[in-house]
Scaffold this active site. Structure first.
Site, PDB file in Angstrom:
ATOM      1  N   ASN A  88      46.292  35.121  40.778  1.00  0.00           N
ATOM      2  CA  ASN A  88      45.742  34.400  39.643  1.00  0.00           C
ATOM      3  C   ASN A  88      46.911  33.639  39.016  1.00  0.00           C
ATOM      4  O   ASN A  88      47.908  34.257  38.629  1.00  0.00           O
ATOM      5  CB  ASN A  88      45.136  35.362  38.614  1.00  0.00           C
ATOM      6  N   GLY A  94      42.643  33.810  34.976  1.00  0.00           N
ATOM      7  CA  GLY A  94      42.577  35.244  34.738  1.00  0.00           C
ATOM      8  C   GLY A  94      43.917  35.954  34.756  1.00  0.00           C
ATOM      9  O   GLY A  94      43.967  37.184  34.666  1.00  0.00           O
ATOM     10  N   GLN A  95      45.017  35.215  34.866  1.00  0.00           N
ATOM     11  CA  GLN A  95      46.320  35.867  34.853  1.00  0.00           C
ATOM     12  C   GLN A  95      46.598  36.392  33.448  1.00  0.00           C
ATOM     13  O   GLN A  95      46.503  35.645  32.466  1.00  0.00           O
ATOM     14  CB  GLN A  95      47.427  34.901  35.282  1.00  0.00           C
ATOM     15  N   HIS A 101      52.176  38.075  40.713  1.00  0.00           N
ATOM     16  CA  HIS A 101      51.728  39.306  41.367  1.00  0.00           C
ATOM     17  C   HIS A 101      50.518  39.002  42.248  1.00  0.00           C
ATOM     18  O   HIS A 101      49.682  38.188  41.923  1.00  0.00           O
ATOM     19  CB  HIS A 101      51.421  40.417  40.366  1.00  0.00           C
ATOM     20  N   LEU A 102      50.497  39.685  43.363  1.00  0.00           N
ATOM     21  CA  LEU A 102      49.440  39.545  44.362  1.00  0.00           C
ATOM     22  C   LEU A 102      48.549  40.778  44.291  1.00  0.00           C
ATOM     23  O   LEU A 102      49.037  41.914  44.346  1.00  0.00           O
ATOM     24  CB  LEU A 102      50.067  39.427  45.755  1.00  0.00           C
ATOM     25  N   HIS A 103      47.245  40.546  44.144  1.00  0.00           N
ATOM     26  CA  HIS A 103      46.278  41.641  44.172  1.00  0.00           C
ATOM     27  C   HIS A 103      45.850  41.877  45.617  1.00  0.00           C
ATOM     28  O   HIS A 103      45.510  40.920  46.326  1.00  0.00           O
ATOM     29  CB  HIS A 103      45.019  41.281  43.374  1.00  0.00           C
TER      30      HIS A 103
END
Length: 115
Positions: A88, A94-95, A101-103
């Protein structure tokens, strides 16, 4: 680039804030999300501070690739049949934590488009 002393993810990297670490390398720290959206929901963060994925890609294509390599490793360890990776970038996407960062999401069917 130095870590940001005010960033929650930088504090996790340094061990100042506890997290359930599931993977660590020179360039990546991964931990289970505190508010999981799937049976597997891991956050993978670079060990350098940059605000978002676009900044990380510009700063270090190598570290960006390492995030995806680590995600594949974790997915294989958890025997996921399929998984989704999501960055994001920006508040409108939505960050909420402004450290790239990677979901990694998996362990159930994932709808498309993602909402």
């Amino acid at each position: 680039m130095a870590l940001d002393p005010n960033c929650i993810f930088c504090k996790i990297i340094e061990g100042q804030i506890p997290a359930e670490i599931v993977y660590r390398s020179e360039n990546v720290v991964a931990f289970n999300d505190l508010n999981p959206q799937a049976p597997t929901h891991v956050l993978l963060i670079p060990t350098v501070h940059t605000e978002n994925a676009a900044g990380l890609a510009k700063m270090s294509p190598t570290i960006t690739a390492d995030l995806f390599t680590a995600a594949a490793h974790i997915a294989a360890e958890r025997e996921l049949d399929g998984y989704r990776t999501v960055f994001n970038t920006g508040a409108d996407a939505g960050q909420t934590v402004f450290h790239a960062h990677l979901h990694l999401l998996g362990g159930r069917g994932l709808a498309w488009p993602p909402g």
